[in-house]
Design a protein around this motif. Sequence first.
Motif, PDB file in Angstrom:
ATOM      1  N   MET A   1     -41.468  52.441  92.082  1.00 36.09           N
ATOM      2  CA  MET A   1     -42.829  52.943  92.125  1.00 36.09           C
ATOM      3  C   MET A   1     -43.160  53.643  90.809  1.00 36.09           C
ATOM      4  SD  MET A   1     -44.296  55.921  94.575  1.00 36.09           S
ATOM      5  CE  MET A   1     -45.784  56.715  94.134  1.00 36.09           C
ATOM      6  N   LYS A   2     -44.215  53.215  90.201  1.00 35.66           N
ATOM      7  CA  LYS A   2     -44.673  53.862  88.972  1.00 35.66           C
ATOM      8  C   LYS A   2     -45.754  54.874  89.310  1.00 35.66           C
ATOM      9  CE  LYS A   2     -43.410  51.010  85.284  1.00 35.66           C
ATOM     10  NZ  LYS A   2     -43.288  51.391  83.943  1.00 35.66           N
ATOM     11  N   TYR A   3     -45.775  55.934  88.553  1.00 34.40           N
ATOM     12  CA  TYR A   3     -46.817  56.941  88.720  1.00 34.40           C
ATOM     13  C   TYR A   3     -48.004  56.573  87.851  1.00 34.40           C
ATOM     14  CZ  TYR A   3     -43.218  59.811  90.903  1.00 34.40           C
ATOM     15  OH  TYR A   3     -42.242  60.283  91.733  1.00 34.40           O
ATOM     16  N   THR A   4     -49.179  56.971  88.286  1.00 36.77           N
ATOM     17  CA  THR A   4     -50.387  56.690  87.510  1.00 36.77           C
ATOM     18  C   THR A   4     -50.608  57.779  86.470  1.00 36.77           C
ATOM     19  OG1 THR A   4     -51.845  57.921  88.991  1.00 36.77           O
ATOM     20  CG2 THR A   4     -51.456  55.585  89.523  1.00 36.77           C
ATOM     21  N   LYS A   5     -51.442  57.465  85.504  1.00 37.18           N
ATOM     22  CA  LYS A   5     -51.797  58.445  84.477  1.00 37.18           C
ATOM     23  C   LYS A   5     -52.480  59.650  85.120  1.00 37.18           C
ATOM     24  CE  LYS A   5     -53.710  59.235  80.017  1.00 37.18           C
ATOM     25  NZ  LYS A   5     -53.249  60.592  79.940  1.00 37.18           N
ATOM     26  N   GLU A   6     -53.284  59.402  86.158  1.00 36.50           N
ATOM     27  CA  GLU A   6     -53.972  60.498  86.848  1.00 36.50           C
ATOM     28  C   GLU A   6     -52.968  61.449  87.502  1.00 36.50           C
ATOM     29  OE1 GLU A   6     -54.861  57.194  87.354  1.00 36.50           O
ATOM     30  OE2 GLU A   6     -56.609  57.293  86.044  1.00 36.50           O
ATOM     31  N   GLU A   7     -51.913  60.892  88.097  1.00 35.52           N
ATOM     32  CA  GLU A   7     -50.877  61.736  88.704  1.00 35.52           C
ATOM     33  C   GLU A   7     -50.176  62.568  87.643  1.00 35.52           C
ATOM     34  OE1 GLU A   7     -48.846  59.713  92.459  1.00 35.52           O
ATOM     35  OE2 GLU A   7     -49.036  58.337  90.759  1.00 35.52           O
ATOM     36  N   PHE A   8     -49.848  61.919  86.519  1.00 36.11           N
ATOM     37  CA  PHE A   8     -49.193  62.633  85.428  1.00 36.11           C
ATOM     38  C   PHE A   8     -50.074  63.769  84.929  1.00 36.11           C
ATOM     39  CE2 PHE A   8     -48.326  63.539  81.017  1.00 36.11           C
ATOM     40  CZ  PHE A   8     -46.942  63.664  81.000  1.00 36.11           C
ATOM     41  N   ASP A   9     -51.357  63.464  84.693  1.00 38.18           N
ATOM     42  CA  ASP A   9     -52.287  64.477  84.181  1.00 38.18           C
ATOM     43  C   ASP A   9     -52.426  65.641  85.158  1.00 38.18           C
ATOM     44  OD1 ASP A   9     -52.663  62.971  81.909  1.00 38.18           O
ATOM     45  OD2 ASP A   9     -54.604  62.155  82.543  1.00 38.18           O
ATOM     46  N   LYS A  10     -52.487  65.335  86.434  1.00 40.60           N
ATOM     47  CA  LYS A  10     -52.587  66.381  87.463  1.00 40.60           C
ATOM     48  C   LYS A  10     -51.372  67.304  87.415  1.00 40.60           C
ATOM     49  CE  LYS A  10     -52.478  67.012  92.437  1.00 40.60           C
ATOM     50  NZ  LYS A  10     -52.282  66.338  93.711  1.00 40.60           N
ATOM     51  N   HIS A  11     -50.182  66.717  87.348  1.00 42.72           N
ATOM     52  CA  HIS A  11     -48.962  67.523  87.287  1.00 42.72           C
ATOM     53  C   HIS A  11     -48.873  68.291  85.973  1.00 42.72           C
ATOM     54  CE1 HIS A  11     -46.805  66.370  90.965  1.00 42.72           C
ATOM     55  NE2 HIS A  11     -47.471  65.232  90.850  1.00 42.72           N
ATOM     56  N   ASP A  12     -49.314  67.668  84.891  1.00 47.25           N
ATOM     57  CA  ASP A  12     -49.280  68.326  83.587  1.00 47.25           C
ATOM     58  C   ASP A  12     -50.188  69.558  83.576  1.00 47.25           C
ATOM     59  OD1 ASP A  12     -48.450  68.472  80.814  1.00 47.25           O
ATOM     60  OD2 ASP A  12     -50.485  67.824  80.317  1.00 47.25           O
ATOM     61  N   LYS A  13     -51.385  69.426  84.120  1.00 46.76           N
ATOM     62  CA  LYS A  13     -52.308  70.566  84.183  1.00 46.76           C
ATOM     63  C   LYS A  13     -51.751  71.682  85.063  1.00 46.76           C
ATOM     64  CE  LYS A  13     -56.539  68.026  83.283  1.00 46.76           C
ATOM     65  NZ  LYS A  13     -57.814  67.544  83.815  1.00 46.76           N
ATOM     66  N   GLU A  14     -51.174  71.317  86.189  1.00 43.00           N
ATOM     67  CA  GLU A  14     -50.599  72.319  87.099  1.00 43.00           C
ATOM     68  C   GLU A  14     -49.443  73.061  86.429  1.00 43.00           C
ATOM     69  OE1 GLU A  14     -49.688  74.726  90.302  1.00 43.00           O
ATOM     70  OE2 GLU A  14     -51.500  73.572  89.903  1.00 43.00           O
ATOM     71  N   MET A  15     -48.594  72.317  85.724  1.00 39.68           N
ATOM     72  CA  MET A  15     -47.465  72.964  85.065  1.00 39.68           C
ATOM     73  C   MET A  15     -47.941  73.871  83.941  1.00 39.68           C
ATOM     74  SD  MET A  15     -43.820  71.511  84.242  1.00 39.68           S
ATOM     75  CE  MET A  15     -42.528  72.571  83.659  1.00 39.68           C
ATOM     76  N   THR A  16     -48.928  73.441  83.181  1.00 41.77           N
ATOM     77  CA  THR A  16     -49.479  74.266  82.114  1.00 41.77           C
ATOM     78  C   THR A  16     -50.040  75.564  82.687  1.00 41.77           C
ATOM     79  OG1 THR A  16     -49.976  72.335  80.764  1.00 41.77           O
ATOM     80  CG2 THR A  16     -51.192  74.347  80.266  1.00 41.77           C
ATOM     81  N   ARG A  17     -50.780  75.456  83.775  1.00 40.79           N
ATOM     82  CA  ARG A  17     -51.346  76.639  84.432  1.00 40.79           C
ATOM     83  C   ARG A  17     -50.242  77.552  84.938  1.00 40.79           C
ATOM     84  NH1 ARG A  17     -52.030  78.689  89.011  1.00 40.79           N
ATOM     85  NH2 ARG A  17     -51.221  76.955  90.189  1.00 40.79           N
ATOM     86  N   SER A  18     -49.199  76.977  85.519  1.00 39.89           N
ATOM     87  CA  SER A  18     -48.087  77.768  86.047  1.00 39.89           C
ATOM     88  C   SER A  18     -47.338  78.501  84.941  1.00 39.89           C
ATOM     89  CB  SER A  18     -47.116  76.872  86.825  1.00 39.89           C
ATOM     90  OG  SER A  18     -47.724  76.354  87.979  1.00 39.89           O
TER      91      SER A  18
END
Length: 73
Positions: A1-18
Amino acid sequence: MKYTKEEFDKHDKEMTRSVQELKFLVDSAENQASEVVDGKWYPTPHVWRTIAEKALDLANQQEWFDRYEAKEL
């Protein structure tokens, strides 16, 4: 299963905020500042406990990125 760019961006933003939140909390704890949550003051030990919880959350978030990178290889 590959992740989408949208999933990556969502996780990236959450990690940056955290990470930003963790930096703020560490700064507050180092200065022995209290934390205000919903209008209630919490002492410095509560801030350190929150830091520990946030650090564990960041470790879990980083594992997601490790899985993402492994699937992309």
